[in-house]
Enzyme design. Structure first.
Site, short mmCIF file in Angstrom:
data_model
loop_
_atom_site.label_atom_id
_atom_site.label_comp_id
_atom_site.label_asym_id
_atom_site.label_seq_id
_atom_site.Cartn_x
_atom_site.Cartn_y
_atom_site.Cartn_z
N GLY A 127 23.06 22.66 35.35
CA GLY A 127 22.92 21.51 34.47
C GLY A 127 21.85 21.76 33.42
N GLY B 105 16.61 28.40 35.06
CA GLY B 105 17.92 28.65 35.65
C GLY B 105 18.62 29.89 35.14
N LYS B 106 17.87 30.90 34.74
CA LYS B 106 18.49 32.12 34.21
C LYS B 106 19.26 32.87 35.30
CE LYS B 106 14.48 33.55 32.69
NZ LYS B 106 13.65 32.34 32.89
N THR B 107 18.65 33.01 36.46
CA THR B 107 19.34 33.68 37.58
C THR B 107 20.55 32.88 38.02
OG1 THR B 107 17.22 34.61 38.31
CG2 THR B 107 19.04 34.63 39.90
N LEU B 108 20.41 31.57 38.06
CA LEU B 108 21.52 30.71 38.46
C LEU B 108 22.69 30.84 37.48
CD1 LEU B 108 22.34 28.54 40.56
CD2 LEU B 108 21.51 26.82 38.94
N GLU C 134 14.19 20.36 41.09
CA GLU C 134 14.63 20.62 42.46
C GLU C 134 13.48 20.38 43.43
OE1 GLU C 134 15.26 22.53 46.18
OE2 GLU C 134 13.79 23.22 44.71
N HIS D 96 -13.22 5.03 32.77
CA HIS D 96 -12.76 6.26 32.11
C HIS D 96 -11.24 6.25 31.95
CE1 HIS D 96 -13.09 10.67 31.24
NE2 HIS D 96 -11.84 10.64 31.66
N GLU D 97 -10.52 5.99 33.04
CA GLU D 97 -9.05 6.00 32.96
C GLU D 97 -8.54 4.84 32.12
OE1 GLU D 97 -7.50 8.52 33.88
OE2 GLU D 97 -9.12 9.44 35.03
#
Length: 610
Positions: free
Chosen positions: A164, A206-209, A371, A423-424
């Protein structure tokens, strides 16, 4: 007892028996025996200090004489067999006398004593050879290719339906599938398929896939090997493995040969301090020769993957070798949604799970990240004892992947907790107010990961590929919003903004030196990344400007950061009341979602512009 244990036991027994027979053969048969005359023998017996301990009389007329100090003599005396006086004299001297038959039995004993050790030695040697030539041993397969061959079959078959977020790459690869299925279709019109296809993209895209999906769609064997598997300590091994790999491929054609991380063996030749690695260069040379040596009509497609195409040798990328390059980009929002659908199709999801929202909240995530995200959510659901994965699990999984697991047991004093909250909240307020600020999805003061004492999670509205100067300035202002809130509220600053300052300084320097966004220095690029030493790892930055320009660069960087910091403090002062309200809610709940934050800020907030 399994078969391997039985073989080990038999092997041990063979070793012990062989050692026993070898010891017997060399100790008994090859014990030192000296010839002695009969006269000397009689003198030794009659001597008052006789050293003879035993005499063995054989029926072939040979006397074997054993002395007290362990020496052995043989005496040829055929008449001694019937000489009773000699026997009486030996007995009277206290010497042990015995007889021995020398016949066919002695001959066969000697023969067996020689043959049995030889036979056992041969059996042990054959056993060792059989073990060394086993599948998992490298003694005799050192120069053999380490490629793993997959034959698409059953549930293990990977197709384009399992991929995908890479529609463009799939479209490019479909013609490869058609060629592998029906080469004559292309041969009739004289078309030549590319011998090599290079998949280029960041890690995890996902090159290998994709390569496995091509093999699965065409239903042909798939040889998978890493570039590092070719190179060894010994010169010549890599080249031999390349030859063996292509020999296997030709034997199983049509097929796909996939070389993962080809930059490990395909780097630019002659690079590096002191020359190149001879073994790697020989391996690369052999790979170039092999790719020239087979015809694309044979049905062999070589595919390779790398995330550093800039360091590959030009000879590897020329037409006739890897002449087709396919870019595999990180997926956009729709691509991420499709990837999530693939990874969740065999997992039970609750009704509140919305994959589109998850895809929007994970910008920059590649297939491997998604994944891992789905798996993390499944682990959280299993930990809580639920039968289905809920949206809450995915939200927590996103936080864990981005910022690390929550450390709720970490004790923080109320004073420090309030500083962290301001701070946040300062980040959130400034990011919400600036014109090009990214929407805030969540702010939290729960410590996560290794160092984070709190975090602010932004949610981009869309995937962006270009960034303007004003957008960068707004991002800088939002980064410095936390430190600005500390200074405005407490009159002091803490070390909590160290990472924010580092990132802000880096962005400002890139604006000046690389992007030409400095009003003072103009649209020029200053400095050059020096990558000629190892081609693939930046060693230093080439300074191609004067000391005067360097001083101006530092002034411009300081000016940009300082202006953004003052702007952030101005926003904090203007919206101090809203900041205090957010902090009180944050101290109570520890986490505020984006919708609640925007509701607190309300619609009357005006966007602050310069």
């Amino acid at each position: 007892m399994n078969r391997s244990n039985i073989w080990n036991l038999l092997f041990t027994i063979l070793i012990i028996v062989t050692l026993f027979w070898l010891a017997r053969f060399f100790y008994v048969e090859n014990s030192p025996v000296s010839k002695l005359s009969y006269t000397s023998f009689v003198q030794m017996v009659e001597d008052e200090r006789s050293v003879v301990s035993e005499v063995v009389i054989r029926d072939d007329g040979v006397l074997r004489v054993y002395t007290k100090d362990g020496r052995v003599y043989e005496v040829d005396a055929p008449w001694a067999v019937n000489d009773s006086q000699l026997i009486e004299k030996l007995v009277s001297k206290g010497i042990k006398v015995s007889g021995e038959r020398s016949g066919s039995s002695s001959f066969w004993i000697n023969v067996l004593g020689t043959l049995i050790p030889t036979i056992l030695f041969i059996v042990v040697w054959l056993f060792i050879m059989r073990s060394l030539s086993g599948r998992n041993n490298q003694a005799f397969t050192f120069t053999k290719s380490r490629a793993t061959m997959y034959k698409p079959s059953g549930n293990k078959r990977v197709t384009f339906k399992d991929v995908g977020g890479a529609e463009e790459a799939i479209e490019e690869l479909k013609e490869v599938v058609e060629f592998l299925k029906d080469p004559s279709k292309f041969n009739r019109i004289g078309a030549r398929m590319p011998k090599g296809i290079l998949l280029v993209g960041p890690p995890g895209t996902g090159k290998t896939l994709l390569a496995r999906a091509v093999a699965g769609e065409a239903n042909v064997p798939f040889f998978h090997i890493s570039g590092s598997d070719f190179v060894e300590l010994f010169v010549g091994v890599g080249a031999a493995r390349v030859r063996d790999l292509f020999a296997q491929a030709k034997a199983h054609a049509p097929c796909i040969v996939f070389i993962d991380e080809i930059d490990a063996v395909g780097r630019h030749r002659g690079a590096g301090l002191g020359g190149g690695h001879d073994e790697r260069e020989q391996t690369l040379n052999q790979l170039l020769v092999e790719m020239d040596g087979f015809d694309s009509k044979e049905g062999i497609i070589v595919m390779a993957a790398t995330n550093r195409p800039d360091i590959l040798d030009p000879a590897l990328l020329r037409p006739g070798r890897f002449d087709k390059k396919i870019v595999v980009d990180p997926p956009d929002m729709l691509g991420r949604k499709k990837i999530l659908e693939i990874h969740t199709r065999n997992k039970p999801l609750a009704e509140d799970v919305n994959l589109e929202i998850i895809a929007k909240r994970t910008p920059g995530f590649v297939g491997a990240d998604l994944e891992n995200l789905v798996n993390e959510a499944a682990l959280l659901a299993a930990r809580e004892g639920r039968d289905k994965i809920t949206m809450k699990d995915f939200e927590e999984a996103i936080d864990r992947v981005i910022a690390g697991p929550a450390r709720k047991s970490k004790l923080i004093s109320p004073k420090e907790k309030r500083i962290i909250a301001y701070h946040e909240a300062g980040h959130a307020v400034v990011s919400t107010v600036v014109p090009n600020g990214e929407p805030v999805h969540r702010i939290s003061i729960i410590p996560r990961g290794y160092k984070a004492l709190g975090y602010t999670l932004h949610l981009p509205e869309e995937d962006k590929y270009l960034v303007s100067r004003n957008e960068l300035l707004d991002k800088l202002t939002a980064l410095l919003g936390g430190r600005a809130a500390e200074e405005v509220v407490f009159g002091d600053v803490t070390s909590g903004a160290a990472n924010d300052i580092e990132r802000a300084t880096e962005i400002a320097r890139n604006m000046v030196c690389q992007l030409g966004m400095s009003e003072e220095l103009g649209p020029l690029a200053w400095g050059k990344e020096e990558q000629e030493v190892f081609l693939g790892k930046e060693i230093t930055r080439l300074r191609n400007y004067s000391e005067e320009v360097a001083s101006k660069i530092d002034e411009e960087v300081k000016k940009i950061v300082t202006n953004c910091y003052e702007r952030a403090k101005e926003i904090i002062r203007k919206y101090r009341k809203q900041l205090d309200n957010i902090v009180e809610i944050l101290l109570e709940k520890e986490t505020i979602e984006g919708d609640e934050l925007r509701r607190i800020l309300s619609e009357e907030f005006e966007k602050v512009v310069e």
